[in-house]
Design a protein around this motif. Structure first.
Motif, PDB file in Angstrom:
ATOM      1  N   ASN A   1      31.477  44.343  43.327  1.00  0.00           N
ATOM      2  CA  ASN A   1      32.244  43.123  43.045  1.00  0.00           C
ATOM      3  C   ASN A   1      33.135  43.300  41.818  1.00  0.00           C
ATOM      4  OD1 ASN A   1      31.226  41.737  45.236  1.00  0.00           O
ATOM      5  ND2 ASN A   1      29.627  40.687  44.064  1.00  0.00           N
ATOM      6  N   LEU A   2      32.606  43.952  40.781  1.00  0.00           N
ATOM      7  CA  LEU A   2      33.411  44.195  39.581  1.00  0.00           C
ATOM      8  C   LEU A   2      34.589  45.125  39.874  1.00  0.00           C
ATOM      9  CD1 LEU A   2      30.888  44.523  36.612  1.00  0.00           C
ATOM     10  CD2 LEU A   2      32.933  43.082  36.674  1.00  0.00           C
ATOM     11  N   GLU A   3      34.356  46.156  40.656  1.00  0.00           N
ATOM     12  CA  GLU A   3      35.439  47.082  41.007  1.00  0.00           C
ATOM     13  C   GLU A   3      36.502  46.386  41.847  1.00  0.00           C
ATOM     14  OE1 GLU A   3      32.858  51.252  40.992  1.00  0.00           O
ATOM     15  OE2 GLU A   3      33.037  50.068  42.828  1.00  0.00           O
ATOM     16  N   LYS A   4      36.073  45.498  42.728  1.00  0.00           N
ATOM     17  CA  LYS A   4      37.037  44.744  43.542  1.00  0.00           C
ATOM     18  C   LYS A   4      37.850  43.779  42.681  1.00  0.00           C
ATOM     19  CE  LYS A   4      34.382  44.965  47.850  1.00  0.00           C
ATOM     20  NZ  LYS A   4      33.595  44.197  48.855  1.00  0.00           N
ATOM     21  N   ALA A   5      37.194  43.171  41.700  1.00  0.00           N
ATOM     22  CA  ALA A   5      37.902  42.258  40.803  1.00  0.00           C
ATOM     23  C   ALA A   5      38.930  43.026  39.964  1.00  0.00           C
ATOM     24  CB  ALA A   5      36.917  41.531  39.897  1.00  0.00           C
ATOM     25  N   ALA A   6      38.536  44.179  39.436  1.00  0.00           N
ATOM     26  CA  ALA A   6      39.464  44.993  38.648  1.00  0.00           C
ATOM     27  C   ALA A   6      40.625  45.460  39.512  1.00  0.00           C
ATOM     28  CB  ALA A   6      38.726  46.183  38.051  1.00  0.00           C
ATOM     29  N   ARG A   7      40.341  45.797  40.753  1.00  0.00           N
ATOM     30  CA  ARG A   7      41.396  46.212  41.683  1.00  0.00           C
ATOM     31  C   ARG A   7      42.409  45.102  41.890  1.00  0.00           C
ATOM     32  NH1 ARG A   7      42.003  45.318  47.267  1.00  0.00           N
ATOM     33  NH2 ARG A   7      43.278  46.886  48.349  1.00  0.00           N
ATOM     34  N   LEU A   8      41.921  43.882  42.127  1.00  0.00           N
ATOM     35  CA  LEU A   8      42.846  42.783  42.370  1.00  0.00           C
ATOM     36  C   LEU A   8      43.730  42.525  41.155  1.00  0.00           C
ATOM     37  CD1 LEU A   8      42.301  39.514  44.280  1.00  0.00           C
ATOM     38  CD2 LEU A   8      43.316  39.407  42.007  1.00  0.00           C
TER      39      LEU A   8
END
Length: 300
Positions: free
Chosen positions: A109-116
């Protein structure tokens, strides 16, 4: 009386660029906000400009976009870890890296948030757009030095979001929560097109149709029947004017800048509607003292 905004450096504000964001319209909205309410609801969260301006003590923020909601939750709950990931994106940023990140939606979830956030800060115009498979497909923007990791801004946002309820939901879910005049709901839906060429519905995989606009109108009418304070914005189109005239909501004209258009000649000032279930008598009594650019609409 000229209404002043707090300094940007010290006030929470949107950490994402978002199509239709309301940061530049807040000054015009201020006179219309209700003065008394306990719980604030924003069912089309987007960039959250109105929430960050109001900073309500109690708020429930929702959106149908799962990636967006995950990002808000990570900013609220794990901002330090998120900042570390964004700093890594900043170190590695170039054209090839951008497209490799864009094409890989896996991760925690953190990696997806940073990606966005990374894609939002580096893509063309900060535009969120997905294809029919739900994959982000905006090309790389032309930025000299994009602010990929706005550390202070994220920490300010995290602080304001710390006591806020955030979850993914369709806009009609607010009917299960808002029940009285203690509640204030602000709707910022995908706008109904003024013309066929202006249609923009790629906010999520689902298009926002006329039926959706009518369902939103019915949702607003039901909330208003309970005494809930309702405010929404939309395009200054004949269809929108008609459906809200049918439920006797107040309508106002707001001047907005159209900034997302590939043809710069098609950018400029346009009219939008601000629609409320309540008549702000206090504002009317102070009308001559408030310096705000607005025009009250007359009923057809």
């Amino acid at each position: 009386m000229v209404i002043q905004m707090p300094p940007k450096e010290t006030s929470p504000r949107p950490f994402l660029k978002w199509a239709g964001g309301k940061s530049k319209l807040i000054q015009q909205y201020i006179p219309y906000f209700p003065k008394d309410y306990q719980t604030y609801y924003e069912p089309f969260l987007g960039g959250g400009a109105v929430f960050f301006y109001l900073q309500p003590n109690t708020a429930i923020l929702t959106d149908i976009n799962a990636e967006l909601i995950n990002t808000y939750c990570c900013v609220r709950d794990n901002v330090d870890e998120l900042i570390l990931l964004l700093k890594e994106h900043k170190k590695r940023h170039n054209k090839d890296y951008y497209y490799s990140v864009r094409n890989n939606s896996n991760g925690t979830n953190l990696e997806k948030a940073a990606r966005l956030i990374y894609l939002n800060k580096t893509c063309f115009n900060g535009l969120y757009r997905v294809n029919s498979q739900g994959n982000f497909n905006v090309p790389l923007g032309r930025y000299e030095n994009p602010n990929i990791c706005p550390e202070n801004l994220l920490k300010l946002a995290s602080k304001v979001l710390s006591q806020v309820e955030i979850h993914q939901a369709d806009f009609t879910e607010v009917l299960n929560r808002a029940t009285s005049s203690n509640d204030f709901v602000f709707f910022d839906p995908p706008y109904h097109p003024i013309s066929d060429s202006s249609y923009f519905t790629a906010y999520s995989q689902n298009c926002f149709t006329k039926k959706d606009q009518e369902l939103l109108r019915d949702t607003c009418a039901e909330l208003a029947s309970r005494g809930v304070k309702v405010m929404l914005c939309n395009s200054d189109s004949e269809f929108i004017k008609k459906i809200y005239t049918e439920i006797n909501f107040e309508r106002y004209t707001i001047k907005a800048a159209r900034s997302i258009n590939s043809n710069i000649k098609n950018r400029g000032m346009i009219d939008e509607l601000l629609i409320t279930s309540f008549d702000n008598q206090e504002f009317k009594s102070q009308n001559s003292e408030v310096s705000v650019d607005f025009v009250r609409m007359t009923s057809e």
